[in-house]
Design a protein around this motif. Sequence first.
Motif, PDB file in Angstrom:
ATOM      1  N   ILE A 100       1.072  -1.194   0.066  1.00  0.00           N
ATOM      2  CA  ILE A 100       0.306  -0.239  -0.271  1.00  0.00           C
ATOM      3  C   ILE A 100       0.827   1.147   0.280  1.00  0.00           C
ATOM      4  CG2 ILE A 100      -1.435   1.730   1.299  1.00  0.00           C
ATOM      5  CD1 ILE A 100      -3.365  -1.469   0.340  1.00  0.00           C
ATOM      6  N   VAL A 101       0.902   2.300  -1.268  1.00  0.00           N
ATOM      7  CA  VAL A 101       1.462   3.348  -1.273  1.00  0.00           C
ATOM      8  C   VAL A 101       0.511   4.673  -0.738  1.00  0.00           C
ATOM      9  CG1 VAL A 101       2.223   4.888  -2.148  1.00  0.00           C
ATOM     10  CG2 VAL A 101       2.742   1.970  -2.607  1.00  0.00           C
ATOM     11  N   GLY A 102       1.044   5.665   0.096  1.00  0.00           N
ATOM     12  CA  GLY A 102       0.000   6.484   0.505  1.00  0.00           C
ATOM     13  C   GLY A 102      -1.241   6.166   1.338  1.00  0.00           C
ATOM     14  N   GLY A 103      -1.876   5.334   1.701  1.00  0.00           N
ATOM     15  CA  GLY A 103      -2.830   4.650   2.978  1.00  0.00           C
ATOM     16  C   GLY A 103      -2.842   5.442   4.011  1.00  0.00           C
ATOM     17  N   SER A 104      -3.246   4.684   4.452  1.00  0.00           N
ATOM     18  CA  SER A 104      -3.513   5.045   6.291  1.00  0.00           C
ATOM     19  C   SER A 104      -3.610   3.921   6.843  1.00  0.00           C
ATOM     20  CB  SER A 104      -4.594   6.194   6.596  1.00  0.00           C
ATOM     21  OG  SER A 104      -4.617   6.753   5.686  1.00  0.00           O
ATOM     22  N   ALA A 105      -2.854   3.741   7.987  1.00  0.00           N
ATOM     23  CA  ALA A 105      -3.082   2.745   8.978  1.00  0.00           C
ATOM     24  C   ALA A 105      -4.715   2.171   9.600  1.00  0.00           C
ATOM     25  CB  ALA A 105      -2.189   2.582  10.445  1.00  0.00           C
ATOM     26  N   THR A 106      -4.496   1.237   9.960  1.00  0.00           N
ATOM     27  CA  THR A 106      -6.825   0.454   9.780  1.00  0.00           C
ATOM     28  C   THR A 106      -6.738  -0.152  11.354  1.00  0.00           C
ATOM     29  OG1 THR A 106      -8.890   0.254   9.264  1.00  0.00           O
ATOM     30  CG2 THR A 106      -6.407  -0.635   7.827  1.00  0.00           C
ATOM     31  N   CYS A 124       1.008  -2.741  -3.156  1.00  0.00           N
ATOM     32  CA  CYS A 124       2.625  -2.498  -3.900  1.00  0.00           C
ATOM     33  C   CYS A 124       3.078  -3.576  -2.881  1.00  0.00           C
ATOM     34  CB  CYS A 124       3.309  -1.597  -3.221  1.00  0.00           C
ATOM     35  SG  CYS A 124       4.734  -0.934  -3.951  1.00  0.00           S
ATOM     36  N   GLN A 125       4.329  -3.939  -3.173  1.00  0.00           N
ATOM     37  CA  GLN A 125       5.235  -4.999  -2.559  1.00  0.00           C
ATOM     38  C   GLN A 125       4.316  -5.869  -1.071  1.00  0.00           C
ATOM     39  OE1 GLN A 125       7.225  -2.272  -3.955  1.00  0.00           O
ATOM     40  NE2 GLN A 125       8.969  -3.448  -2.541  1.00  0.00           N
ATOM     41  N   GLY A 126       4.361  -7.387  -1.125  1.00  0.00           N
ATOM     42  CA  GLY A 126       3.602  -8.152  -0.466  1.00  0.00           C
ATOM     43  C   GLY A 126       2.062  -7.259  -0.115  1.00  0.00           C
ATOM     44  N   ASP A 127       1.386  -6.767  -1.106  1.00  0.00           N
ATOM     45  CA  ASP A 127      -0.263  -6.319  -0.848  1.00  0.00           C
ATOM     46  C   ASP A 127      -0.999  -7.140  -2.099  1.00  0.00           C
ATOM     47  OD1 ASP A 127      -0.446  -4.099   0.682  1.00  0.00           O
ATOM     48  OD2 ASP A 127      -0.200  -3.446  -0.408  1.00  0.00           O
ATOM     49  N   SER A 128       0.280  -7.862  -2.726  1.00  0.00           N
ATOM     50  CA  SER A 128      -0.583  -9.029  -3.644  1.00  0.00           C
ATOM     51  C   SER A 128      -1.189 -10.228  -2.953  1.00  0.00           C
ATOM     52  CB  SER A 128       1.029  -9.608  -4.417  1.00  0.00           C
ATOM     53  OG  SER A 128       1.756  -9.364  -5.137  1.00  0.00           O
ATOM     54  N   GLY A 129      -2.120 -10.551  -4.132  1.00  0.00           N
ATOM     55  CA  GLY A 129      -3.343 -11.622  -3.123  1.00  0.00           C
ATOM     56  C   GLY A 129      -4.327 -10.576  -2.696  1.00  0.00           C
ATOM     57  N   GLY A 130      -4.030  -9.547  -2.356  1.00  0.00           N
ATOM     58  CA  GLY A 130      -4.696  -9.395  -1.329  1.00  0.00           C
ATOM     59  C   GLY A 130      -6.289  -8.399  -2.274  1.00  0.00           C
ATOM     60  N   PRO A 131      -7.645  -7.840  -1.156  1.00  0.00           N
ATOM     61  CA  PRO A 131      -8.492  -7.693  -1.856  1.00  0.00           C
ATOM     62  C   PRO A 131      -9.073  -6.591  -2.123  1.00  0.00           C
ATOM     63  CG  PRO A 131      -8.545  -7.410   0.748  1.00  0.00           C
ATOM     64  CD  PRO A 131      -7.436  -7.778   0.200  1.00  0.00           C
ATOM     65  N   LEU A 132      -9.108  -6.145  -2.781  1.00  0.00           N
ATOM     66  CA  LEU A 132     -10.040  -5.061  -3.925  1.00  0.00           C
ATOM     67  C   LEU A 132     -11.382  -4.986  -4.101  1.00  0.00           C
ATOM     68  CD1 LEU A 132      -9.546  -2.353  -5.193  1.00  0.00           C
ATOM     69  CD2 LEU A 132      -9.552  -3.315  -7.541  1.00  0.00           C
ATOM     70  N   VAL A 133     -11.406  -4.056  -3.067  1.00  0.00           N
ATOM     71  CA  VAL A 133     -13.607  -4.214  -2.526  1.00  0.00           C
ATOM     72  C   VAL A 133     -14.177  -2.727  -2.771  1.00  0.00           C
ATOM     73  CG1 VAL A 133     -15.033  -4.131  -0.636  1.00  0.00           C
ATOM     74  CG2 VAL A 133     -12.683  -5.484  -0.539  1.00  0.00           C
ATOM     75  N   SER A 134     -15.177  -2.740  -3.016  1.00  0.00           N
ATOM     76  CA  SER A 134     -16.540  -1.730  -3.567  1.00  0.00           C
ATOM     77  C   SER A 134     -17.763  -2.112  -3.216  1.00  0.00           C
ATOM     78  CB  SER A 134     -15.631  -1.688  -5.620  1.00  0.00           C
ATOM     79  OG  SER A 134     -17.245  -0.207  -5.549  1.00  0.00           O
ATOM     80  N   GLY A 135     -18.375  -1.464  -3.391  1.00  0.00           N
ATOM     81  CA  GLY A 135     -20.395  -1.354  -2.990  1.00  0.00           C
ATOM     82  C   GLY A 135     -19.958  -3.122  -1.615  1.00  0.00           C
ATOM     83  N   GLY A 136     -19.076  -3.409  -0.739  1.00  0.00           N
ATOM     84  CA  GLY A 136     -19.201  -4.738   0.065  1.00  0.00           C
ATOM     85  C   GLY A 136     -18.632  -5.666  -0.804  1.00  0.00           C
ATOM     86  N   VAL A 137     -18.112  -6.229  -1.824  1.00  0.00           N
ATOM     87  CA  VAL A 137     -18.019  -7.547  -2.374  1.00  0.00           C
ATOM     88  C   VAL A 137     -16.997  -6.939  -3.268  1.00  0.00           C
ATOM     89  CG1 VAL A 137     -20.351  -8.067  -2.531  1.00  0.00           C
ATOM     90  CG2 VAL A 137     -19.136  -6.507  -4.500  1.00  0.00           C
TER      91      VAL A 137
END
Length: 253
Positions: free
Chosen positions: A31-37, A206-219
Amino acid sequence: MLKFVILLSAVACALGGTIPEGLLPQLDGRIVGGSATTISSFPWQISLQRSGSHSCGGSVYSANVIVTAAHCLQSVSASVLQIRAGSTYWSSGGVTVKVSSFKNHEGYNANTMVNDIAIIKLASSLTFSSTIKAIGLASSNPANGAAASVSGWGTQSYGSSSIPSQLQYVNVNIVSQSVCSSSTYGYGSEIKSTMICAAASGKDACQGDSGGPLVSGGVLVGVVSWGYGCAYSNYPGVYADVAALRSWVINNA
């Protein structure tokens, strides 16, 4: 195909400027330019780990099935894999579960990154809670420009070797396959029918985010796959298109 240094896994990135010659498509997400959550905001997110170290992200599909990227599971055996679920931190908290088996999409091609999706079967089932939840699969793609988010523990700048301990996320906008492959951006014909893109100025996976979720509209609409650099303006993040690959996941899960 333009080449960007291949990192640990795979990702997408967008920021501005031309791509240096001689670099390879990056296969690592962060994640580039993101925020902690916190995990309660992204309870479907898991850390996929090799020999105890974070390597990729993934999404909870059911109590014993995880969806991730095929490129995350190359040259590895299930015996060294585990997932951590239900924790804001990749290295502690929540629960860890061993991987019993995994299956890459039969049509995955490491050269073109087409069909970059896989499922993981867990050795024991997850117990759902406020911090561990399954996410549904998109049955159609969001409109171009739709709001979306991507999360993970990947590096926070291109080429970095360190990853954050706390989960990060960034808000992006969907770039449809037709727009992503158009002259508006730099990929052209490298964007295939099983891909969808997303971008925001100075923000990306970015590196290490691979395989992770892109979520829109709750899915779940995308799986972090690849991109040139991270957050380059002419190169949105590229994701496996979940709507296009939905039937494969359902039939194999």
